[in-house]
Each structure stands twice: as structure tokens, then as C-alpha cells.
Scaffold this motif. Sequence first.
Motif, PDB file in Angstrom:
ATOM      1  N   ILE A 133      40.392  82.003  51.105  1.00 36.95           N
ATOM      2  CA  ILE A 133      39.356  83.019  50.877  1.00 36.95           C
ATOM      3  C   ILE A 133      39.879  84.171  50.015  1.00 36.95           C
ATOM      4  O   ILE A 133      39.085  84.897  49.422  1.00 36.95           O
ATOM      5  CB  ILE A 133      38.710  83.544  52.178  1.00 36.95           C
ATOM      6  N   GLU A 134      41.194  84.306  49.919  1.00 33.61           N
ATOM      7  CA  GLU A 134      41.770  85.334  49.044  1.00 33.61           C
ATOM      8  C   GLU A 134      41.454  85.054  47.574  1.00 33.61           C
ATOM      9  O   GLU A 134      41.541  85.953  46.745  1.00 33.61           O
ATOM     10  CB  GLU A 134      43.282  85.427  49.249  1.00 33.61           C
ATOM     11  N   THR A 135      41.073  83.819  47.250  1.00 34.81           N
ATOM     12  CA  THR A 135      40.745  83.466  45.867  1.00 34.81           C
ATOM     13  C   THR A 135      39.318  83.870  45.493  1.00 34.81           C
ATOM     14  O   THR A 135      38.940  83.785  44.327  1.00 34.81           O
ATOM     15  CB  THR A 135      40.921  81.953  45.620  1.00 34.81           C
ATOM     16  N   LEU A 136      38.530  84.280  46.490  1.00 28.69           N
ATOM     17  CA  LEU A 136      37.135  84.657  46.252  1.00 28.69           C
ATOM     18  C   LEU A 136      37.017  86.130  45.880  1.00 28.69           C
ATOM     19  O   LEU A 136      37.855  86.946  46.260  1.00 28.69           O
ATOM     20  CB  LEU A 136      36.302  84.383  47.509  1.00 28.69           C
ATOM     21  N   ASP A 137      35.960  86.471  45.166  1.00 28.52           N
ATOM     22  CA  ASP A 137      35.663  87.855  44.807  1.00 28.52           C
ATOM     23  C   ASP A 137      34.906  88.500  45.968  1.00 28.52           C
ATOM     24  O   ASP A 137      33.779  88.092  46.280  1.00 28.52           O
ATOM     25  CB  ASP A 137      34.819  87.889  43.530  1.00 28.52           C
ATOM     26  N   LYS A 138      35.498  89.513  46.582  1.00 30.50           N
ATOM     27  CA  LYS A 138      34.903  90.162  47.751  1.00 30.50           C
ATOM     28  C   LYS A 138      33.614  90.911  47.437  1.00 30.50           C
ATOM     29  O   LYS A 138      32.827  91.185  48.332  1.00 30.50           O
ATOM     30  CB  LYS A 138      35.895  91.145  48.371  1.00 30.50           C
ATOM     31  N   ASN A 139      33.406  91.245  46.169  1.00 29.99           N
ATOM     32  CA  ASN A 139      32.226  92.027  45.798  1.00 29.99           C
ATOM     33  C   ASN A 139      31.068  91.176  45.296  1.00 29.99           C
ATOM     34  O   ASN A 139      30.000  91.698  44.988  1.00 29.99           O
ATOM     35  CB  ASN A 139      32.604  93.071  44.750  1.00 29.99           C
ATOM     36  N   GLU A 140      31.279  89.877  45.208  1.00 27.87           N
ATOM     37  CA  GLU A 140      30.221  88.954  44.805  1.00 27.87           C
ATOM     38  C   GLU A 140      29.724  88.199  46.033  1.00 27.87           C
ATOM     39  O   GLU A 140      30.470  88.003  46.986  1.00 27.87           O
ATOM     40  CB  GLU A 140      30.744  87.960  43.759  1.00 27.87           C
ATOM     41  N   PRO A 141      28.481  87.751  46.010  1.00 27.48           N
ATOM     42  CA  PRO A 141      27.964  87.006  47.165  1.00 27.48           C
ATOM     43  C   PRO A 141      28.774  85.743  47.454  1.00 27.48           C
ATOM     44  O   PRO A 141      29.222  85.063  46.533  1.00 27.48           O
ATOM     45  CB  PRO A 141      26.539  86.634  46.730  1.00 27.48           C
ATOM     46  N   VAL A 142      28.956  85.476  48.729  1.00 24.64           N
ATOM     47  CA  VAL A 142      29.611  84.248  49.177  1.00 24.64           C
ATOM     48  C   VAL A 142      28.635  83.538  50.111  1.00 24.64           C
ATOM     49  O   VAL A 142      28.146  84.131  51.073  1.00 24.64           O
ATOM     50  CB  VAL A 142      30.930  84.527  49.928  1.00 24.64           C
ATOM     51  N   TYR A 143      28.349  82.280  49.815  1.00 26.04           N
ATOM     52  CA  TYR A 143      27.484  81.448  50.646  1.00 26.04           C
ATOM     53  C   TYR A 143      28.377  80.475  51.402  1.00 26.04           C
ATOM     54  O   TYR A 143      29.229  79.820  50.793  1.00 26.04           O
ATOM     55  CB  TYR A 143      26.487  80.678  49.777  1.00 26.04           C
ATOM     56  N   VAL A 144      28.201  80.400  52.721  1.00 25.34           N
ATOM     57  CA  VAL A 144      29.001  79.489  53.533  1.00 25.34           C
ATOM     58  C   VAL A 144      28.088  78.554  54.313  1.00 25.34           C
ATOM     59  O   VAL A 144      26.969  78.919  54.672  1.00 25.34           O
ATOM     60  CB  VAL A 144      29.944  80.242  54.506  1.00 25.34           C
ATOM     61  N   TYR A 145      28.577  77.349  54.526  1.00 27.05           N
ATOM     62  CA  TYR A 145      27.847  76.398  55.363  1.00 27.05           C
ATOM     63  C   TYR A 145      28.825  75.438  56.017  1.00 27.05           C
ATOM     64  O   TYR A 145      29.974  75.302  55.585  1.00 27.05           O
ATOM     65  CB  TYR A 145      26.781  75.629  54.563  1.00 27.05           C
ATOM     66  N   LYS A 191      31.778  85.726  59.816  1.00 29.09           N
ATOM     67  CA  LYS A 191      32.363  86.874  60.525  1.00 29.09           C
ATOM     68  C   LYS A 191      33.768  87.156  60.007  1.00 29.09           C
ATOM     69  O   LYS A 191      34.144  88.317  59.810  1.00 29.09           O
ATOM     70  CB  LYS A 191      32.364  86.594  62.032  1.00 29.09           C
ATOM     71  N   ILE A 192      34.554  86.122  59.763  1.00 26.39           N
ATOM     72  CA  ILE A 192      35.901  86.307  59.208  1.00 26.39           C
ATOM     73  C   ILE A 192      35.805  86.966  57.837  1.00 26.39           C
ATOM     74  O   ILE A 192      36.543  87.912  57.539  1.00 26.39           O
ATOM     75  CB  ILE A 192      36.658  84.963  59.117  1.00 26.39           C
ATOM     76  N   LEU A 193      34.901  86.476  56.993  1.00 25.51           N
ATOM     77  CA  LEU A 193      34.736  87.064  55.666  1.00 25.51           C
ATOM     78  C   LEU A 193      34.350  88.540  55.774  1.00 25.51           C
ATOM     79  O   LEU A 193      34.891  89.390  55.061  1.00 25.51           O
ATOM     80  CB  LEU A 193      33.689  86.285  54.866  1.00 25.51           C
ATOM     81  N   GLN A 194      33.443  88.834  56.669  1.00 23.35           N
ATOM     82  CA  GLN A 194      33.037  90.223  56.885  1.00 23.35           C
ATOM     83  C   GLN A 194      34.251  91.064  57.298  1.00 23.35           C
ATOM     84  O   GLN A 194      34.476  92.143  56.751  1.00 23.35           O
ATOM     85  CB  GLN A 194      31.964  90.286  57.953  1.00 23.35           C
ATOM     86  N   ASP A 195      35.026  90.567  58.243  1.00 22.94           N
ATOM     87  CA  ASP A 195      36.203  91.291  58.720  1.00 22.94           C
ATOM     88  C   ASP A 195      37.241  91.489  57.630  1.00 22.94           C
ATOM     89  O   ASP A 195      38.010  92.453  57.669  1.00 22.94           O
ATOM     90  CB  ASP A 195      36.839  90.564  59.907  1.00 22.94           C
ATOM     91  N   LYS A 196      37.269  90.594  56.639  1.00 27.73           N
ATOM     92  CA  LYS A 196      38.229  90.683  55.537  1.00 27.73           C
ATOM     93  C   LYS A 196      37.702  91.533  54.374  1.00 27.73           C
ATOM     94  O   LYS A 196      38.331  91.610  53.329  1.00 27.73           O
ATOM     95  CB  LYS A 196      38.605  89.288  55.031  1.00 27.73           C
ATOM     96  N   GLY A 197      36.523  92.122  54.541  1.00 24.26           N
ATOM     97  CA  GLY A 197      36.022  93.057  53.538  1.00 24.26           C
ATOM     98  C   GLY A 197      35.024  92.516  52.539  1.00 24.26           C
ATOM     99  O   GLY A 197      34.680  93.207  51.575  1.00 24.26           O
ATOM    100  N   PHE A 198      34.541  91.293  52.750  1.00 24.50           N
ATOM    101  CA  PHE A 198      33.515  90.760  51.854  1.00 24.50           C
ATOM    102  C   PHE A 198      32.211  91.522  52.104  1.00 24.50           C
ATOM    103  O   PHE A 198      31.868  91.810  53.239  1.00 24.50           O
ATOM    104  CB  PHE A 198      33.334  89.257  52.066  1.00 24.50           C
ATOM    105  N   THR A 199      31.514  91.847  51.031  1.00 23.96           N
ATOM    106  CA  THR A 199      30.361  92.741  51.151  1.00 23.96           C
ATOM    107  C   THR A 199      29.016  92.028  51.249  1.00 23.96           C
ATOM    108  O   THR A 199      28.066  92.605  51.758  1.00 23.96           O
ATOM    109  CB  THR A 199      30.320  93.710  49.962  1.00 23.96           C
ATOM    110  N   LYS A 200      28.924  90.780  50.753  1.00 19.58           N
ATOM    111  CA  LYS A 200      27.659  90.034  50.789  1.00 19.58           C
ATOM    112  C   LYS A 200      27.943  88.596  51.192  1.00 19.58           C
ATOM    113  O   LYS A 200      28.387  87.788  50.368  1.00 19.58           O
ATOM    114  CB  LYS A 200      26.981  90.069  49.413  1.00 19.58           C
ATOM    115  N   VAL A 201      27.691  88.288  52.451  1.00 20.72           N
ATOM    116  CA  VAL A 201      27.956  86.952  52.969  1.00 20.72           C
ATOM    117  C   VAL A 201      26.633  86.338  53.410  1.00 20.72           C
ATOM    118  O   VAL A 201      25.870  86.949  54.159  1.00 20.72           O
ATOM    119  CB  VAL A 201      28.946  86.998  54.159  1.00 20.72           C
TER     120      VAL A 201
END
Length: 126
Positions: free
Chosen positions: A79-91, A103-113
Motif C-alpha cells: 500500500i506504500e506504492t499507492l498515492d494517499k491523496n488519490e481515491p483507492v477502491y478496494v474489494y 480501515k487500514i488504509l484510513q489509519d495509514k492516512g489515505f484520504t479517499k477510500v
Amino acid sequence: MKQLIKWVFFLAVFANVASCQSQQDKTITKVDKQVIKSEVIGKEVQLVDVRTPGEYKAGHIDHAVNFDLSNQSGFLKQIETLDKNEPVYVYCLVGSRSAYAAKILQDKGFTKVFDYSGGYSDWVRN
């Protein structure tokens, strides 16, 4: 006095839960198949399949990357390879693992999950 202490404790717990829920509502959004079709397919977005490599190999949504949530240390590195300020879609398959991953992404500072809570089983269903 004991009643007052219980009341203050209850209010503190309630305020904490409400605060966490409010923050989650701002960061994590549950989405359905229509949103995936209209906002993800054919677009340059970060789409993450959090299932195992075997599940991913058996079938996945086009252009999804596989970050295996069951390999916690590997997942955290990926997930460190992802841009935290761009939307991330998970399934995942049905929504449980993707909710945890969101929830992990949110805790790591991602802004749009965006959590596709229906998962791959919903995606392949007619």
C-alpha cells in the motif's frame, strides 16, 4: 456520585465513538457495482483486490492489482506504492476483508477510500 461518574464515562465513550464514526464517514465510502462500473472501469484509478493470489488468479476485476491482505507485512509494504491523496477502491470476495483493508488504509492516512462491499461475488453475478 457514582451515577455522575457513570454518566460522564458514558458521554466520553459516546463522544469517542461518534468522533471515530464521523472520521470514517469522511474517509471510507461503501460503493456498489454501479459505482465501480461508472467510476472505475476504463479509468485511471487505484483498484486493489485484497484477496489471496489464488483467488485473484481465478478471476478479478479488470486492471485491479492484487495486494494480499492475509500477508499483513506484504500488504503494508504494497500500500506504500499507492498515492494517499488519490481515491483507492478496494474489494474482496464478499466485503469483509475489504472493510478491514479500508480501515487500514484510513489509519495509514489515505484520504479517499471506496469499499466495494459486494465484492467479486457481486461483480460476477448477473
